[in-house]
Motif scaffolding. Sequence first.
Motif, PDB file in Angstrom:
ATOM      1  N   LEU A  51       0.845  -1.184   0.000  1.00 25.31           N
ATOM      2  CA  LEU A  51       0.000   0.000   0.000  1.00 25.31           C
ATOM      3  C   LEU A  51       0.879   1.231   0.000  1.00 25.31           C
ATOM      4  O   LEU A  51       2.042   1.177   0.425  1.00 25.31           O
TER       5      LEU A  51
ATOM      6  N   TRP B 174      -0.491   4.144   1.309  1.00 20.96           N
ATOM      7  CA  TRP B 174      -1.133   5.027   2.272  1.00 20.96           C
ATOM      8  C   TRP B 174      -1.694   4.181   3.407  1.00 20.96           C
ATOM      9  O   TRP B 174      -1.887   2.977   3.274  1.00 20.96           O
ATOM     10  N   GLU B 175      -1.946   4.829   4.533  1.00 22.17           N
ATOM     11  CA  GLU B 175      -2.568   4.154   5.661  1.00 22.17           C
ATOM     12  C   GLU B 175      -3.981   3.738   5.270  1.00 22.17           C
ATOM     13  O   GLU B 175      -4.763   4.549   4.767  1.00 22.17           O
ATOM     14  N   PRO B 176      -4.345   2.461   5.483  1.00 21.28           N
ATOM     15  CA  PRO B 176      -5.693   2.018   5.114  1.00 21.28           C
ATOM     16  C   PRO B 176      -6.760   2.670   5.977  1.00 21.28           C
ATOM     17  O   PRO B 176      -6.744   2.549   7.203  1.00 21.28           O
ATOM     18  N   GLU B 177      -7.672   3.383   5.348  1.00 20.61           N
ATOM     19  CA  GLU B 177      -8.765   4.030   6.059  1.00 20.61           C
ATOM     20  C   GLU B 177     -10.058   3.258   5.823  1.00 20.61           C
ATOM     21  O   GLU B 177     -10.112   2.299   5.045  1.00 20.61           O
TER      22      GLU B 177
ATOM     23  N   ALA C 280      -5.203  -4.502   6.297  1.00 17.47           N
ATOM     24  CA  ALA C 280      -4.706  -3.508   7.256  1.00 17.47           C
ATOM     25  C   ALA C 280      -3.288  -3.812   7.719  1.00 17.47           C
ATOM     26  O   ALA C 280      -2.603  -2.931   8.250  1.00 17.47           O
ATOM     27  N   GLN C 281      -2.831  -5.073   7.520  1.00 13.45           N
ATOM     28  CA  GLN C 281      -1.482  -5.450   7.955  1.00 13.45           C
ATOM     29  C   GLN C 281      -0.428  -5.279   6.848  1.00 13.45           C
ATOM     30  O   GLN C 281       0.756  -5.510   7.080  1.00 13.45           O
TER      31      GLN C 281
ATOM     32  N   GLU D 167       2.328  -3.931   4.136  1.00 12.51           N
ATOM     33  CA  GLU D 167       3.405  -2.940   4.226  1.00 12.51           C
ATOM     34  C   GLU D 167       3.017  -1.667   3.481  1.00 12.51           C
ATOM     35  O   GLU D 167       2.418  -1.714   2.418  1.00 12.51           O
ATOM     36  N   ILE D 168       3.360  -0.521   4.093  1.00 17.98           N
ATOM     37  CA  ILE D 168       3.088   0.771   3.466  1.00 17.98           C
ATOM     38  C   ILE D 168       4.413   1.336   2.960  1.00 17.98           C
ATOM     39  O   ILE D 168       5.363   1.481   3.725  1.00 17.98           O
TER      40      ILE D 168
ATOM     41  N   SER E 213       6.439   4.411   0.677  1.00 22.30           N
ATOM     42  CA  SER E 213       6.330   5.761   0.137  1.00 22.30           C
ATOM     43  C   SER E 213       6.419   5.717  -1.381  1.00 22.30           C
ATOM     44  O   SER E 213       6.898   4.744  -1.968  1.00 22.30           O
TER      45      SER E 213
END
Length: 439
Positions: free
Chosen positions: A123, A125-128, A154-155, A157-158, A160
Amino acid sequence: MNQGDQYQDKKLQWLEKLVGRNLLDKMLCSFSKSTGLKAILVDNKGNTLISTDHAIKDCNFCDMIKSDSNGAKKCQRSYARACTEASKYGEPYIFRCHAGLIMWAAPILLDEYVGSIICGQVLMWEPEDYFLEEIEEMVMGLNIDVAAVKWSAAQLEIMSSDRVQAAADLLFVVANQIMQSGMTVLAQRREITAQQARLAEEIQARKRVEIAMGTIESRIISSNSLDKEQELKSMVRNGEKEATAQLLDKLLVDIIAKNSNHIGTLKTRIMELVVIISRAAVDGGAELTEILKLNALFHQELLEITSPDELCLWAKNMLETFMNYLETNKNQKNLLAIQKAAEYIRKNYRNKLSIDDIAQAVYLSPCYVSRIFKQGLGCTLMEYLTQVRVEEAKTMLKNPKYNVMQVAEESGFEDPGYFTRVFKKLEGVTPSRFKQYAL
């Protein structure tokens, strides 16, 4: 094995012949281990040909999606679309898969093969909440635990955008290296095929001639082969690269026409050519010790060749190696001879010198030393001698104790009138006027 599996297997076998399975596995695993991202090689239909499961496995999210057959098909379609877009633009393609994850594809284009290396499963971005709701819509209809899928998302890796771009660029480098390796093999195959076609045409033409003219003509051709070998020696000795390569092709036709079904006999005959060419190279000025080293190397290479096609290409490269070495060695010897000739002229310019005198001093024929001197310095031996004498004359003219007559004599000019004409031609003024300006 169904038709689809046969197609995949055929594609993979073709690619492995060009690049090699070990290299493909090594490059994909090295990328995966260095980035922590799983990489797979797919064809243009999205079929996975090679995967790095043994190094980096799919994330839980992807495992659950692919556990459903429809989910696995959607993944394949995502890969096929990414492969198409990457190959269309010839650069890394960053995309969202059908389940919403960020992935990227680096194209591999090799002749009829079109594919890509796919990696990602991250991902940016942070999962919203809206993202998790979107995932629920994307996986609707799949026989999976939606709550578990959302938790797995939700787990993830994020990364940039900079890291994603850097990983995509690195993947592109890996894909380019694979393509470069494949292109090298393709080029060699094409060269072998082209030479094979030329030789096959010559062989067929030769066979038609032999049938038409019978046994007598066949014996004449055999006799001509011996003449060609003598001609080959002469051409190698004289450094005639292009003509030598053409004659070698004709000799190969002679050899293959009579021994096409006996690879051992072919190798023996071609090794005889190696000996003929190497002896001619030594006669042409090559160092014997270096030629013997090349012969030993060629003998080892020859033992490993298994087909007539490879043998012909190898013979062509062998000849080119000898000719390049001979040319380099001859150039070095010529340069040394030019330097010695110039040095001899500078030391003896006061004396009456002829081309024969200079040639004798450097142990070469007058014709040969004249030719290489002109090629190397752009002037003839006599022109260089004149230049040296004029330069010495200019130095002496600056000294008040010498008059023009003395200068002419001391700098090697027997005739003062000739000295004046030559000096004015090179310097634009007479020796007397030069002396006035210099004092």
